[in-house]
Motif scaffolding. Structure first.
Motif, PDB file in Angstrom:
ATOM      1  N   THR A  45       0.827  -1.206   0.000  1.00  0.00           N
ATOM      2  CA  THR A  45       0.000   0.000   0.000  1.00  0.00           C
ATOM      3  C   THR A  45       0.859   1.252   0.000  1.00  0.00           C
ATOM      4  O   THR A  45       0.537   2.239  -0.675  1.00  0.00           O
ATOM      5  CB  THR A  45      -0.959  -0.002   1.210  1.00  0.00           C
ATOM      6  N   ASP A  46       1.939   1.241   0.749  1.00  0.00           N
ATOM      7  CA  ASP A  46       2.849   2.387   0.738  1.00  0.00           C
ATOM      8  C   ASP A  46       3.370   2.642  -0.680  1.00  0.00           C
ATOM      9  O   ASP A  46       3.422   3.791  -1.136  1.00  0.00           O
ATOM     10  CB  ASP A  46       4.021   2.151   1.700  1.00  0.00           C
ATOM     11  N   GLN A  47       3.760   1.583  -1.359  1.00  0.00           N
ATOM     12  CA  GLN A  47       4.250   1.722  -2.736  1.00  0.00           C
ATOM     13  C   GLN A  47       3.145   2.228  -3.657  1.00  0.00           C
ATOM     14  O   GLN A  47       3.383   3.070  -4.534  1.00  0.00           O
ATOM     15  CB  GLN A  47       4.792   0.380  -3.234  1.00  0.00           C
ATOM     16  N   TRP A  48       1.945   1.712  -3.479  1.00  0.00           N
ATOM     17  CA  TRP A  48       0.793   2.135  -4.292  1.00  0.00           C
ATOM     18  C   TRP A  48       0.510   3.619  -4.103  1.00  0.00           C
ATOM     19  O   TRP A  48       0.317   4.350  -5.081  1.00  0.00           O
ATOM     20  CB  TRP A  48      -0.412   1.298  -3.888  1.00  0.00           C
ATOM     21  N   LEU A  49       0.492   4.082  -2.853  1.00  0.00           N
ATOM     22  CA  LEU A  49       0.241   5.494  -2.581  1.00  0.00           C
ATOM     23  C   LEU A  49       1.317   6.379  -3.195  1.00  0.00           C
ATOM     24  O   LEU A  49       1.011   7.392  -3.829  1.00  0.00           O
ATOM     25  CB  LEU A  49       0.175   5.738  -1.067  1.00  0.00           C
ATOM     26  N   CYS A  50       2.551   6.003  -2.981  1.00  0.00           N
ATOM     27  CA  CYS A  50       3.656   6.832  -3.489  1.00  0.00           C
ATOM     28  C   CYS A  50       3.610   6.920  -5.008  1.00  0.00           C
ATOM     29  O   CYS A  50       3.872   7.989  -5.589  1.00  0.00           O
ATOM     30  CB  CYS A  50       4.996   6.255  -3.044  1.00  0.00           C
ATOM     31  N   SER A  51       3.252   5.810  -5.650  1.00  0.00           N
ATOM     32  CA  SER A  51       3.219   5.790  -7.106  1.00  0.00           C
ATOM     33  C   SER A  51       1.998   6.511  -7.657  1.00  0.00           C
ATOM     34  O   SER A  51       2.119   7.422  -8.487  1.00  0.00           O
ATOM     35  CB  SER A  51       3.235   4.340  -7.607  1.00  0.00           C
ATOM     36  N   GLU A  52       0.815   6.113  -7.200  1.00  0.00           N
ATOM     37  CA  GLU A  52      -0.421   6.643  -7.766  1.00  0.00           C
ATOM     38  C   GLU A  52      -0.664   8.105  -7.386  1.00  0.00           C
ATOM     39  O   GLU A  52      -1.205   8.877  -8.175  1.00  0.00           O
ATOM     40  CB  GLU A  52      -1.606   5.785  -7.331  1.00  0.00           C
ATOM     41  N   ALA A  53      -0.301   8.485  -6.159  1.00  0.00           N
ATOM     42  CA  ALA A  53      -0.493   9.866  -5.724  1.00  0.00           C
ATOM     43  C   ALA A  53       0.738  10.738  -5.967  1.00  0.00           C
ATOM     44  O   ALA A  53       0.740  11.921  -5.642  1.00  0.00           O
ATOM     45  CB  ALA A  53      -0.862   9.913  -4.233  1.00  0.00           C
ATOM     46  N   ARG A  54       1.799  10.107  -6.505  1.00  0.00           N
ATOM     47  CA  ARG A  54       3.043  10.820  -6.820  1.00  0.00           C
ATOM     48  C   ARG A  54       3.564  11.590  -5.603  1.00  0.00           C
ATOM     49  O   ARG A  54       3.891  12.775  -5.673  1.00  0.00           O
ATOM     50  CB  ARG A  54       2.825  11.769  -7.995  1.00  0.00           C
ATOM     51  N   LEU A  55       3.635  10.867  -4.494  1.00  0.00           N
ATOM     52  CA  LEU A  55       4.074  11.494  -3.253  1.00  0.00           C
ATOM     53  C   LEU A  55       5.576  11.747  -3.267  1.00  0.00           C
ATOM     54  O   LEU A  55       6.353  10.935  -3.781  1.00  0.00           O
ATOM     55  CB  LEU A  55       3.729  10.599  -2.057  1.00  0.00           C
ATOM     56  N   VAL A  56       5.972  12.851  -2.694  1.00  0.00           N
ATOM     57  CA  VAL A  56       7.380  13.165  -2.461  1.00  0.00           C
ATOM     58  C   VAL A  56       7.508  13.558  -0.995  1.00  0.00           C
ATOM     59  O   VAL A  56       6.522  13.843  -0.322  1.00  0.00           O
ATOM     60  CB  VAL A  56       7.874  14.304  -3.380  1.00  0.00           C
ATOM     61  N   GLU A  57       8.738  13.573  -0.502  1.00  0.00           N
ATOM     62  CA  GLU A  57       8.938  13.969   0.890  1.00  0.00           C
ATOM     63  C   GLU A  57       8.557  15.437   1.085  1.00  0.00           C
ATOM     64  O   GLU A  57       8.746  16.255   0.199  1.00  0.00           O
ATOM     65  CB  GLU A  57      10.396  13.753   1.312  1.00  0.00           C
TER      66      GLU A  57
END
Length: 370
Positions: A45-57
Protein backbone atom coordinates in the motif's frame (compact mmCIF):
# COMPACT_ATOMS: atom_id res chain seq x y z
CA UNK A 1 -15.42 -0.49 33.71
CA UNK A 2 -12.35 1.44 34.77
CA UNK A 3 -13.01 4.87 36.17
CA UNK A 4 -11.47 7.94 34.62
CA UNK A 5 -8.87 9.98 36.44
CA UNK A 6 -8.90 13.71 36.93
CA UNK A 7 -6.20 16.28 36.41
CA UNK A 8 -5.92 19.70 37.98
CA UNK A 9 -2.55 20.83 36.64
CA UNK A 10 -2.83 24.43 35.44
CA UNK A 11 -0.76 27.27 34.10
CA UNK A 12 -0.43 30.50 36.00
CA UNK A 13 -3.41 31.84 34.01
CA UNK A 14 -5.53 28.86 35.16
CA UNK A 15 -5.33 27.17 31.78
CA UNK A 16 -4.55 23.43 31.85
CA UNK A 17 -1.17 22.22 30.66
CA UNK A 18 -2.16 18.56 30.35
CA UNK A 19 -5.04 16.17 30.68
CA UNK A 20 -5.48 12.47 31.37
CA UNK A 21 -6.88 10.12 28.76
CA UNK A 22 -9.63 7.63 29.63
CA UNK A 23 -8.46 4.06 30.10
CA UNK A 24 -10.22 2.71 27.02
CA UNK A 25 -7.93 -0.33 26.90
CA UNK A 26 -9.30 -1.51 30.23
CA UNK A 27 -12.86 -0.52 29.38
CA UNK A 28 -12.86 -2.32 26.04
CA UNK A 29 -12.56 -6.04 26.67
CA UNK A 30 -12.49 -7.28 23.11
CA UNK A 31 -9.29 -8.92 21.87
CA UNK A 32 -6.91 -6.79 19.85
CA UNK A 33 -5.66 -8.71 16.85
CA UNK A 34 -3.53 -7.95 13.81
CA UNK A 35 -3.98 -9.35 10.32
CA UNK A 36 -1.13 -11.78 9.47
CA UNK A 37 -0.66 -9.99 6.12
CA UNK A 38 0.09 -6.69 7.89
CA UNK A 39 3.75 -6.34 6.91
CA UNK A 40 3.37 -7.31 3.27
CA UNK A 41 0.20 -5.28 2.72
CA UNK A 42 1.75 -2.26 4.42
CA UNK A 43 4.68 -2.30 2.01
CA UNK A 44 2.39 -2.80 -0.98
CA UNK A 45 0.00 0.00 0.00
CA UNK A 46 2.85 2.39 0.74
CA UNK A 47 4.25 1.72 -2.74
CA UNK A 48 0.79 2.14 -4.29
CA UNK A 49 0.24 5.49 -2.58
CA UNK A 50 3.66 6.83 -3.49
CA UNK A 51 3.22 5.79 -7.11
CA UNK A 52 -0.42 6.64 -7.77
CA UNK A 53 -0.49 9.87 -5.72
CA UNK A 54 3.04 10.82 -6.82
CA UNK A 55 4.07 11.49 -3.25
CA UNK A 56 7.38 13.17 -2.46
CA UNK A 57 8.94 13.97 0.89
CA UNK A 58 7.76 14.93 3.43
CA UNK A 59 4.45 13.45 2.25
CA UNK A 60 5.99 10.00 1.75
CA UNK A 61 6.90 9.78 5.42
CA UNK A 62 3.68 11.44 6.52
CA UNK A 63 1.30 9.10 4.74
CA UNK A 64 3.24 5.87 5.13
CA UNK A 65 5.58 5.79 8.13
CA UNK A 66 3.46 8.06 10.32
CA UNK A 67 -0.14 7.25 9.38
CA UNK A 68 0.49 3.56 8.59
CA UNK A 69 -2.66 2.76 6.57
CA UNK A 70 -1.64 -0.89 6.23
CA UNK A 71 -1.42 -1.27 9.99
CA UNK A 72 -4.75 0.52 10.45
CA UNK A 73 -6.50 -1.84 8.04
CA UNK A 74 -4.81 -4.85 9.62
CA UNK A 75 -6.08 -3.79 13.04
CA UNK A 76 -9.66 -3.29 11.86
CA UNK A 77 -9.94 -6.31 9.56
CA UNK A 78 -7.76 -8.97 11.25
CA UNK A 79 -9.34 -11.94 9.43
CA UNK A 80 -9.28 -10.58 5.86
CA UNK A 81 -7.41 -12.57 3.23
CA UNK A 82 -4.53 -11.05 1.25
CA UNK A 83 -6.68 -9.68 -1.57
CA UNK A 84 -9.32 -8.08 0.62
CA UNK A 85 -6.92 -6.58 3.18
CA UNK A 86 -4.97 -4.91 0.36
CA UNK A 87 -8.16 -3.25 -0.93
CA UNK A 88 -8.95 -2.14 2.63
CA UNK A 89 -5.47 -0.73 3.18
CA UNK A 90 -5.60 1.13 -0.13
CA UNK A 91 -8.99 2.57 0.77
CA UNK A 92 -7.71 3.87 4.10
CA UNK A 93 -4.55 5.16 2.46
CA UNK A 94 -6.68 7.02 -0.07
CA UNK A 95 -8.81 8.54 2.71
CA UNK A 96 -5.62 9.88 4.32
CA UNK A 97 -4.29 11.66 1.23
CA UNK A 98 -7.67 12.65 -0.15
CA UNK A 99 -8.81 16.28 0.21
CA UNK A 100 -12.45 15.45 0.84
CA UNK A 101 -13.65 19.03 0.55
CA UNK A 102 -12.59 19.44 -3.08
CA UNK A 103 -13.09 16.18 -4.95
CA UNK A 104 -16.60 14.93 -4.20
CA UNK A 105 -17.86 14.96 -7.81
CA UNK A 106 -14.67 13.39 -9.12
CA UNK A 107 -14.58 10.56 -6.59
CA UNK A 108 -18.31 9.87 -6.65
CA UNK A 109 -18.07 9.47 -10.43
CA UNK A 110 -15.28 6.95 -9.90
CA UNK A 111 -17.44 5.04 -7.43
CA UNK A 112 -20.44 5.03 -9.75
CA UNK A 113 -18.54 3.79 -12.80
CA UNK A 114 -14.91 2.87 -12.11
CA UNK A 115 -14.60 1.03 -15.44
CA UNK A 116 -15.37 3.97 -17.72
CA UNK A 117 -14.23 6.74 -15.36
CA UNK A 118 -11.40 8.97 -16.56
CA UNK A 119 -9.58 11.78 -14.75
CA UNK A 120 -6.16 13.31 -14.27
CA UNK A 121 -6.78 13.99 -10.56
CA UNK A 122 -4.88 11.61 -8.33
CA UNK A 123 -7.79 11.33 -5.86
CA UNK A 124 -10.04 10.05 -8.63
CA UNK A 125 -7.39 7.68 -9.95
CA UNK A 126 -6.87 6.21 -6.49
CA UNK A 127 -10.65 5.75 -6.16
CA UNK A 128 -10.82 4.01 -9.51
CA UNK A 129 -7.96 1.73 -8.54
CA UNK A 130 -9.18 0.44 -5.18
CA UNK A 131 -12.90 0.53 -5.97
CA UNK A 132 -12.64 -1.45 -9.19
CA UNK A 133 -11.06 -4.19 -7.07
CA UNK A 134 -13.70 -3.71 -4.37
CA UNK A 135 -16.47 -4.38 -6.90
CA UNK A 136 -14.88 -7.65 -8.02
CA UNK A 137 -16.23 -9.45 -4.95
CA UNK A 138 -18.60 -7.01 -3.20
CA UNK A 139 -22.31 -7.71 -3.46
CA UNK A 140 -24.64 -5.13 -5.09
CA UNK A 141 -26.15 -4.21 -1.73
CA UNK A 142 -22.74 -3.80 -0.09
CA UNK A 143 -21.54 -1.69 -3.02
CA UNK A 144 -24.52 0.66 -2.86
CA UNK A 145 -24.19 1.04 0.90
CA UNK A 146 -20.53 1.96 0.49
CA UNK A 147 -21.24 4.53 -2.24
CA UNK A 148 -24.08 6.13 -0.26
CA UNK A 149 -21.97 6.32 2.90
CA UNK A 150 -19.07 7.90 1.02
CA UNK A 151 -21.40 10.57 -0.35
CA UNK A 152 -22.52 11.34 3.20
CA UNK A 153 -18.86 11.62 4.16
CA UNK A 154 -18.07 14.11 1.41
CA UNK A 155 -21.12 16.21 2.33
CA UNK A 156 -20.17 16.18 6.01
CA UNK A 157 -16.56 17.13 5.21
CA UNK A 158 -17.76 20.12 3.20
CA UNK A 159 -20.06 21.15 6.04
CA UNK A 160 -17.21 20.97 8.54
CA UNK A 161 -15.02 23.16 6.36
CA UNK A 162 -17.86 25.66 6.05
CA UNK A 163 -18.35 25.67 9.83
CA UNK A 164 -14.64 26.23 10.43
CA UNK A 165 -14.49 29.06 7.92
CA UNK A 166 -17.49 30.80 9.52
CA UNK A 167 -16.34 30.13 13.08
CA UNK A 168 -19.61 28.30 13.72
CA UNK A 169 -19.80 25.99 16.73
CA UNK A 170 -22.39 23.22 16.58
CA UNK A 171 -24.56 22.38 19.53
CA UNK A 172 -23.94 18.93 20.98
CA UNK A 173 -26.79 17.21 19.15
CA UNK A 174 -26.00 18.61 15.70
CA UNK A 175 -22.30 17.92 16.16
CA UNK A 176 -22.99 14.28 17.00
CA UNK A 177 -25.10 13.87 13.85
CA UNK A 178 -22.41 15.50 11.69
CA UNK A 179 -19.66 13.44 13.32
CA UNK A 180 -21.38 10.16 12.54
CA UNK A 181 -21.10 10.92 8.82
CA UNK A 182 -17.70 12.59 9.07
CA UNK A 183 -16.09 9.59 10.79
CA UNK A 184 -16.45 7.49 7.60
CA UNK A 185 -17.48 4.58 9.84
CA UNK A 186 -20.63 4.03 7.80
CA UNK A 187 -18.56 3.34 4.71
CA UNK A 188 -16.22 1.14 6.74
CA UNK A 189 -19.16 -0.96 7.91
CA UNK A 190 -19.86 -1.70 4.25
CA UNK A 191 -16.21 -2.67 3.97
CA UNK A 192 -16.82 -5.15 6.80
CA UNK A 193 -19.41 -6.82 4.55
CA UNK A 194 -16.90 -6.79 1.70
CA UNK A 195 -14.21 -8.42 3.84
CA UNK A 196 -16.58 -11.05 5.23
CA UNK A 197 -17.96 -11.74 1.73
CA UNK A 198 -21.56 -11.40 2.87
CA UNK A 199 -24.61 -9.59 1.52
CA UNK A 200 -26.93 -8.62 4.33
CA UNK A 201 -30.61 -8.48 3.34
CA UNK A 202 -32.43 -5.17 3.66
CA UNK A 203 -34.52 -6.48 6.57
CA UNK A 204 -31.26 -7.08 8.45
CA UNK A 205 -29.58 -3.79 7.54
CA UNK A 206 -32.65 -1.78 8.54
CA UNK A 207 -33.36 -3.69 11.76
CA UNK A 208 -33.24 -1.43 14.87
CA UNK A 209 -30.82 -3.71 16.74
CA UNK A 210 -28.33 -3.79 13.84
CA UNK A 211 -28.63 -0.01 13.52
CA UNK A 212 -28.07 0.35 17.27
CA UNK A 213 -24.92 -1.78 17.07
CA UNK A 214 -23.61 0.34 14.19
CA UNK A 215 -24.41 3.59 15.98
CA UNK A 216 -22.72 2.45 19.20
CA UNK A 217 -19.61 1.48 17.22
CA UNK A 218 -19.60 4.72 15.25
CA UNK A 219 -20.02 6.87 18.35
CA UNK A 220 -17.31 5.07 20.30
CA UNK A 221 -14.83 5.26 17.41
CA UNK A 222 -15.67 8.90 16.65
CA UNK A 223 -15.66 10.14 20.21
CA UNK A 224 -12.50 8.32 21.28
CA UNK A 225 -10.89 9.79 18.16
CA UNK A 226 -12.00 13.28 19.23
CA UNK A 227 -10.28 12.76 22.57
CA UNK A 228 -7.07 11.56 20.95
CA UNK A 229 -7.00 14.39 18.39
CA UNK A 230 -8.00 17.16 20.79
CA UNK A 231 -4.45 18.26 21.56
CA UNK A 232 -3.65 19.45 18.07
CA UNK A 233 -7.16 20.72 17.43
CA UNK A 234 -6.94 23.02 20.44
CA UNK A 235 -3.51 24.27 19.35
CA UNK A 236 -5.26 25.79 16.30
CA UNK A 237 -8.11 27.20 18.42
CA UNK A 238 -10.41 24.68 16.73
CA UNK A 239 -13.79 24.01 18.29
CA UNK A 240 -14.69 21.17 15.93
CA UNK A 241 -14.46 18.18 18.23
CA UNK A 242 -16.86 17.10 20.93
CA UNK A 243 -14.55 18.04 23.79
CA UNK A 244 -14.47 21.65 22.65
CA UNK A 245 -18.23 21.60 21.99
CA UNK A 246 -18.91 20.35 25.53
CA UNK A 247 -16.60 22.97 26.99
CA UNK A 248 -18.25 25.81 25.06
CA UNK A 249 -21.88 24.69 25.14
CA UNK A 250 -22.03 23.05 28.59
CA UNK A 251 -19.42 25.05 30.47
CA UNK A 252 -17.20 22.09 31.36
CA UNK A 253 -13.46 22.41 31.93
CA UNK A 254 -11.11 20.30 29.83
CA UNK A 255 -10.75 17.31 32.14
CA UNK A 256 -14.42 17.47 33.01
CA UNK A 257 -15.31 17.28 29.32
CA UNK A 258 -12.90 14.37 28.77
CA UNK A 259 -14.28 12.48 31.77
CA UNK A 260 -17.89 13.12 30.70
CA UNK A 261 -16.99 11.97 27.23
CA UNK A 262 -15.40 8.79 28.62
CA UNK A 263 -18.55 7.95 30.57
CA UNK A 264 -20.60 8.23 27.39
CA UNK A 265 -18.12 6.03 25.52
CA UNK A 266 -18.53 3.39 28.20
CA UNK A 267 -22.29 3.58 27.70
CA UNK A 268 -21.74 2.88 24.00
CA UNK A 269 -19.61 -0.13 24.87
CA UNK A 270 -22.30 -1.50 27.18
CA UNK A 271 -24.94 -0.99 24.47
CA UNK A 272 -22.79 -2.87 22.01
CA UNK A 273 -22.30 -5.73 24.47
CA UNK A 274 -26.01 -5.98 25.28
CA UNK A 275 -27.61 -5.68 21.85
CA UNK A 276 -26.44 -8.95 20.22
CA UNK A 277 -28.45 -10.89 22.80
CA UNK A 278 -31.71 -9.42 21.48
CA UNK A 279 -31.04 -9.95 17.79
CA UNK A 280 -33.86 -11.88 16.11
CA UNK A 281 -33.26 -14.89 13.87
CA UNK A 282 -33.45 -14.60 10.09
CA UNK A 283 -32.65 -18.26 9.44
CA UNK A 284 -29.47 -20.27 9.88
CA UNK A 285 -27.52 -18.94 6.88
CA UNK A 286 -28.38 -15.28 7.41
CA UNK A 287 -27.71 -15.60 11.14
CA UNK A 288 -24.18 -16.81 10.35
CA UNK A 289 -23.61 -13.73 8.19
CA UNK A 290 -25.02 -11.48 10.90
CA UNK A 291 -22.63 -13.03 13.45
CA UNK A 292 -19.70 -12.30 11.11
CA UNK A 293 -20.89 -8.73 10.69
CA UNK A 294 -21.25 -8.13 14.43
CA UNK A 295 -17.76 -9.51 14.97
CA UNK A 296 -16.55 -7.12 12.26
CA UNK A 297 -18.10 -4.19 14.14
CA UNK A 298 -16.38 -5.45 17.29
CA UNK A 299 -13.05 -5.41 15.46
CA UNK A 300 -13.76 -1.83 14.46
CA UNK A 301 -14.15 -0.84 18.11
CA UNK A 302 -10.71 -2.09 19.09
CA UNK A 303 -8.81 -1.64 15.83
CA UNK A 304 -8.58 2.17 15.85
CA UNK A 305 -7.60 2.09 19.54
CA UNK A 306 -4.68 -0.17 18.75
CA UNK A 307 -3.60 1.90 15.72
CA UNK A 308 -3.81 5.21 17.61
CA UNK A 309 -0.78 4.24 19.69
CA UNK A 310 1.09 2.36 16.98
CA UNK A 311 1.11 5.33 14.63
CA UNK A 312 2.35 8.86 15.25
CA UNK A 313 -0.93 10.42 14.21
CA UNK A 314 -1.98 11.79 17.59
CA UNK A 315 0.90 11.42 20.03
CA UNK A 316 4.00 11.58 17.85
CA UNK A 317 7.10 9.73 18.96
CA UNK A 318 5.77 9.55 22.55
CA UNK A 319 2.75 7.39 21.64
CA UNK A 320 3.87 4.36 23.66
CA UNK A 321 4.61 6.52 26.70
CA UNK A 322 1.22 8.21 26.48
CA UNK A 323 -0.43 4.80 26.19
CA UNK A 324 1.16 3.79 29.51
CA UNK A 325 0.69 6.92 31.61
CA UNK A 326 -2.29 8.39 29.68
CA UNK A 327 -0.97 11.92 30.23
CA UNK A 328 -1.26 14.27 27.24
CA UNK A 329 0.77 17.46 27.51
CA UNK A 330 -0.99 20.24 25.66
CA UNK A 331 0.75 21.79 22.68
CA UNK A 332 0.75 25.62 23.02
CA UNK A 333 -1.86 27.36 20.92
CA UNK A 334 -0.60 28.64 17.56
CA UNK A 335 2.21 26.08 17.93
CA UNK A 336 2.63 25.82 14.18
CA UNK A 337 3.66 29.45 13.85
CA UNK A 338 5.95 29.13 16.86
CA UNK A 339 7.59 26.05 15.36
CA UNK A 340 8.26 27.84 12.12
CA UNK A 341 10.07 30.54 14.08
CA UNK A 342 11.85 28.10 16.42
CA UNK A 343 13.30 25.13 14.47
CA UNK A 344 14.12 23.24 17.64
CA UNK A 345 10.43 23.21 18.58
CA UNK A 346 9.48 21.93 15.15
CA UNK A 347 11.94 19.08 15.56
CA UNK A 348 10.25 18.03 18.79
CA UNK A 349 6.77 18.10 17.26
CA UNK A 350 7.50 17.24 13.64
CA UNK A 351 5.06 14.34 13.60
CA UNK A 352 2.18 16.65 14.49
CA UNK A 353 3.24 19.67 12.48
CA UNK A 354 3.64 17.95 9.13
CA UNK A 355 0.25 16.27 9.42
CA UNK A 356 -1.78 19.22 10.58
CA UNK A 357 -0.08 21.74 8.33
CA UNK A 358 -1.36 19.74 5.36
CA UNK A 359 -4.91 19.68 6.66
CA UNK A 360 -5.16 23.34 7.55
CA UNK A 361 -3.32 24.60 4.49
CA UNK A 362 -5.79 22.87 2.21
CA UNK A 363 -8.74 23.83 4.34
CA UNK A 364 -8.10 27.54 4.44
CA UNK A 365 -5.84 27.92 1.38
CA UNK A 366 -2.96 29.30 3.40
CA UNK A 367 0.62 28.38 2.55
CA UNK A 368 3.16 27.70 5.29
CA UNK A 369 6.78 27.23 4.34
CA UNK A 370 9.52 26.10 6.67
Amino acid sequence: MASTATCTVTRSDSQPTEFILPDFFSDCRYPMRLNPHCDSVSRATDQWLCSEARLVEPDVTKYTTILRPGYFASSCYPDADAFHIKVCADFHGWSDVNDAWGVRDCCMSAFRDPVNFQTERYSGKLCESFFSRFKETASPGCTERFIHAMDLWFIAAAKEVENRAKGHINDVESYIELRRDLSSCKACFAVVEFVCQIDLPEEVVSHPVIMALEEATNDFVSWSNDIYSYNMEQSYHSTHDLIAVLMVKQGLDLQGAVDHYAQLCNIFLRRFEENPAILPSWGEEVDKDVAKYVEGLQNWIVGPLQWSFESARYFGKDAHIVKQNRIVKLVPKDHLLACLARPEWKEESCFYIELYTHEYVHMYQFLYKS
